[in-house]
Design a protein around this motif. Sequence first.
Motif, PDB file in Angstrom:
ATOM      1  N   ASP A   2       0.853  -1.183   0.000  1.00  0.00           N
ATOM      2  CA  ASP A   2       0.000   0.000   0.000  1.00  0.00           C
ATOM      3  C   ASP A   2       0.893   1.239   0.000  1.00  0.00           C
ATOM      4  O   ASP A   2       1.842   1.345   0.770  1.00  0.00           O
ATOM      5  N   VAL A   3       0.581   2.226  -0.887  1.00  0.00           N
ATOM      6  CA  VAL A   3       1.399   3.430  -0.985  1.00  0.00           C
ATOM      7  C   VAL A   3       1.483   4.157   0.347  1.00  0.00           C
ATOM      8  O   VAL A   3       2.464   4.837   0.649  1.00  0.00           O
ATOM      9  N   ARG A   4       0.464   4.018   1.203  1.00  0.00           N
ATOM     10  CA  ARG A   4       0.475   4.697   2.504  1.00  0.00           C
ATOM     11  C   ARG A   4       1.495   4.096   3.455  1.00  0.00           C
ATOM     12  O   ARG A   4       1.817   4.684   4.477  1.00  0.00           O
ATOM     13  N   GLU A   5       2.027   2.936   3.133  1.00  0.00           N
ATOM     14  CA  GLU A   5       3.030   2.294   3.974  1.00  0.00           C
ATOM     15  C   GLU A   5       4.453   2.583   3.495  1.00  0.00           C
ATOM     16  O   GLU A   5       5.406   2.087   4.075  1.00  0.00           O
ATOM     17  N   GLN A   6       4.572   3.367   2.441  1.00  0.00           N
ATOM     18  CA  GLN A   6       5.883   3.658   1.874  1.00  0.00           C
ATOM     19  C   GLN A   6       6.326   5.081   2.218  1.00  0.00           C
ATOM     20  O   GLN A   6       5.527   6.010   2.266  1.00  0.00           O
ATOM     21  N   ARG A   7       7.614   5.231   2.453  1.00  0.00           N
ATOM     22  CA  ARG A   7       8.213   6.552   2.604  1.00  0.00           C
ATOM     23  C   ARG A   7       8.531   7.081   1.205  1.00  0.00           C
ATOM     24  O   ARG A   7       8.920   6.328   0.318  1.00  0.00           O
ATOM     25  N   TRP A   8       8.415   8.382   1.018  1.00  0.00           N
ATOM     26  CA  TRP A   8       8.609   8.910  -0.323  1.00  0.00           C
ATOM     27  C   TRP A   8       9.093  10.359  -0.307  1.00  0.00           C
ATOM     28  O   TRP A   8       8.958  11.078   0.680  1.00  0.00           O
ATOM     29  N   PHE A   9       9.673  10.743  -1.445  1.00  0.00           N
ATOM     30  CA  PHE A   9      10.134  12.107  -1.696  1.00  0.00           C
ATOM     31  C   PHE A   9       9.724  12.431  -3.125  1.00  0.00           C
ATOM     32  O   PHE A   9      10.149  11.747  -4.072  1.00  0.00           O
ATOM     33  N   GLY A  10       8.899  13.432  -3.308  1.00  0.00           N
ATOM     34  CA  GLY A  10       8.426  13.786  -4.640  1.00  0.00           C
ATOM     35  C   GLY A  10       8.841  15.185  -5.039  1.00  0.00           C
ATOM     36  O   GLY A  10       8.958  16.080  -4.201  1.00  0.00           O
ATOM     37  N   VAL A  11       9.067  15.392  -6.340  1.00  0.00           N
ATOM     38  CA  VAL A  11       9.454  16.700  -6.865  1.00  0.00           C
ATOM     39  C   VAL A  11       8.562  17.036  -8.048  1.00  0.00           C
ATOM     40  O   VAL A  11       8.378  16.213  -8.951  1.00  0.00           O
ATOM     41  N   PHE A  94       8.424   9.814   9.094  1.00  0.00           N
ATOM     42  CA  PHE A  94       8.798  11.214   8.968  1.00  0.00           C
ATOM     43  C   PHE A  94       7.960  12.063   9.922  1.00  0.00           C
ATOM     44  O   PHE A  94       6.773  11.803  10.128  1.00  0.00           O
ATOM     45  N   ALA A  95       8.567  13.093  10.480  1.00  0.00           N
ATOM     46  CA  ALA A  95       7.862  14.070  11.302  1.00  0.00           C
ATOM     47  C   ALA A  95       8.440  15.434  10.991  1.00  0.00           C
ATOM     48  O   ALA A  95       9.623  15.563  10.646  1.00  0.00           O
ATOM     49  N   ALA A  96       7.626  16.481  11.100  1.00  0.00           N
ATOM     50  CA  ALA A  96       8.100  17.826  10.795  1.00  0.00           C
ATOM     51  C   ALA A  96       7.413  18.846  11.692  1.00  0.00           C
ATOM     52  O   ALA A  96       6.303  18.619  12.194  1.00  0.00           O
ATOM     53  N   LEU A 193      13.055  18.453  10.610  1.00  0.00           N
ATOM     54  CA  LEU A 193      12.678  17.201   9.961  1.00  0.00           C
ATOM     55  C   LEU A 193      13.198  16.044  10.794  1.00  0.00           C
ATOM     56  O   LEU A 193      14.395  15.992  11.108  1.00  0.00           O
ATOM     57  N   GLY A 194      12.315  15.158  11.179  1.00  0.00           N
ATOM     58  CA  GLY A 194      12.694  13.959  11.902  1.00  0.00           C
ATOM     59  C   GLY A 194      12.451  12.736  11.049  1.00  0.00           C
ATOM     60  O   GLY A 194      11.517  12.696  10.254  1.00  0.00           O
ATOM     61  N   SER A 195      13.318  11.733  11.199  1.00  0.00           N
ATOM     62  CA  SER A 195      13.215  10.550  10.355  1.00  0.00           C
ATOM     63  C   SER A 195      13.723   9.327  11.108  1.00  0.00           C
ATOM     64  O   SER A 195      14.641   9.423  11.926  1.00  0.00           O
ATOM     65  N   THR A 196      13.130   8.191  10.802  1.00  0.00           N
ATOM     66  CA  THR A 196      13.631   6.930  11.341  1.00  0.00           C
ATOM     67  C   THR A 196      14.807   6.393  10.543  1.00  0.00           C
ATOM     68  O   THR A 196      15.423   5.402  10.932  1.00  0.00           O
ATOM     69  N   SER A 197      15.117   7.053   9.419  1.00  0.00           N
ATOM     70  CA  SER A 197      16.213   6.637   8.555  1.00  0.00           C
ATOM     71  C   SER A 197      17.180   7.805   8.383  1.00  0.00           C
ATOM     72  O   SER A 197      16.785   8.968   8.550  1.00  0.00           O
ATOM     73  N   ALA A 388      23.849  20.058  -0.031  1.00  0.00           N
ATOM     74  CA  ALA A 388      22.764  19.147  -0.391  1.00  0.00           C
ATOM     75  C   ALA A 388      22.342  18.325   0.816  1.00  0.00           C
ATOM     76  O   ALA A 388      23.176  17.971   1.656  1.00  0.00           O
ATOM     77  N   LEU A 389      21.050  18.015   0.891  1.00  0.00           N
ATOM     78  CA  LEU A 389      20.489  17.161   1.916  1.00  0.00           C
ATOM     79  C   LEU A 389      19.836  15.959   1.257  1.00  0.00           C
ATOM     80  O   LEU A 389      18.920  16.117   0.440  1.00  0.00           O
ATOM     81  N   ALA A 390      20.300  14.761   1.592  1.00  0.00           N
ATOM     82  CA  ALA A 390      19.686  13.525   1.096  1.00  0.00           C
ATOM     83  C   ALA A 390      18.779  12.950   2.162  1.00  0.00           C
ATOM     84  O   ALA A 390      19.157  12.852   3.332  1.00  0.00           O
ATOM     85  N   VAL A 391      17.577  12.574   1.762  1.00  0.00           N
ATOM     86  CA  VAL A 391      16.574  11.992   2.645  1.00  0.00           C
ATOM     87  C   VAL A 391      16.435  10.510   2.292  1.00  0.00           C
ATOM     88  O   VAL A 391      16.332  10.163   1.108  1.00  0.00           O
ATOM     89  N   SER A 392      16.450   9.638   3.304  1.00  0.00           N
ATOM     90  CA  SER A 392      16.323   8.198   3.029  1.00  0.00           C
ATOM     91  C   SER A 392      15.123   7.630   3.765  1.00  0.00           C
ATOM     92  O   SER A 392      14.512   8.301   4.607  1.00  0.00           O
TER      93      SER A 392
END
Length: 392
Positions: A2-11, A94-96, A193-197, A388-392
Amino acid sequence: MDVREQRWFGVGHSVLADPAEAGAQACRAALEGRPATLLIVFASMSHATEEMAAAVHAAAGGDVLMIGCSTSGEYTADGRGRGVVVNAIGGPGFAASVRAVPYDSMDLYTAGASAASCLDDIDAEHRAVLLLGDGRSTDQQEMVRGAYSVAGAQVPLIGGCAGDDMQQTGTRHFFSSGTEVLVLPDAVLGAALGSTSPLGIGVAHGWHRKGEPMAVTSSEGGKIFELDGEPALDVYARLTGCPPEVIADPGAFLQFAAVRPLGLARRTGEDIRIIFAADQDDRSISGLADTPEGGLVWFMEADPGAITDAASAAGSAAVAAVGDADPLGVLVFDCCVRTLALGPDGTDLATQRLGDTLKPIPYGGFYSNGEIARTPGAKGMHHLTVVALAVS
């Protein structure tokens, strides 16, 4: 899955002439129907309007955290241009939290501290503070110092200062902490920005030392009065060959000096200090960030190949810094004066090489009036640099 279970970054990127239509189109492309944790919006001055910000916000559902700023141009994997770029982060883990500080409400140190206070709301294994400052402020380092007083040494600061097509007339910032959208002139914004990764940071500039080191024997903030005990302007003119008629013309001096910077000695290299003004009365030179008394500086010389590759080098370093995690996307903050050093063809080539390096990772970048990277190896404000900031 399910897309809601995936982490993502969109541009999403749009160069439609109407700012509102461009904002909505870019936002829809970034989201692809997904709910976002945070939007980061870059818009050229022609598109940095209240209507654009409201359209982005509405396209995201009208209740989303958003920060953004005006630029001197933007780019994505689709190329560079003048319009709107929307970067969106979402999914589990993710949290912000966001803060906005009107520029004229307090000094830069306090503004930086207030913007970084959004970090108080985030409890996560990996954290970073995104800062969007005002590119026209005279001592940008004070904003970083204020943010550092809140974030400390363990939480990196990353970001850039808003641009205005290099006109120095005024910048704009876009902000929402929920339902209300604000467009603020010359502000300071923060997003924790908070992240588990892991989150990775890369910094590159492509300049190298030229000649002997000089001691900063008298300075105040971004203004340098003496180098090695001599009037700083006299030293600068002698070592760069800057003619008197250029010194007498503020516009000509800016064009001359912008690509002839100083490098401030740091433990892991140099922080670039752009010079933008000369004062013939007190024989001083001025930059946009603090060059402290007692510091060592060099004149810096461009390495054409390394300058062209600086964006790809910063992006690659940011991706490498997330280790074994899968990079989802990259934010890039690229100095607008680099476009003068590179020229149109070189700027296009630099963008192409960044895309080749990061492919297929999505990324969004803008040309900034000062770059921010406060990590154990980089001490805050930078110029003629890419971070640059990379998000995983």
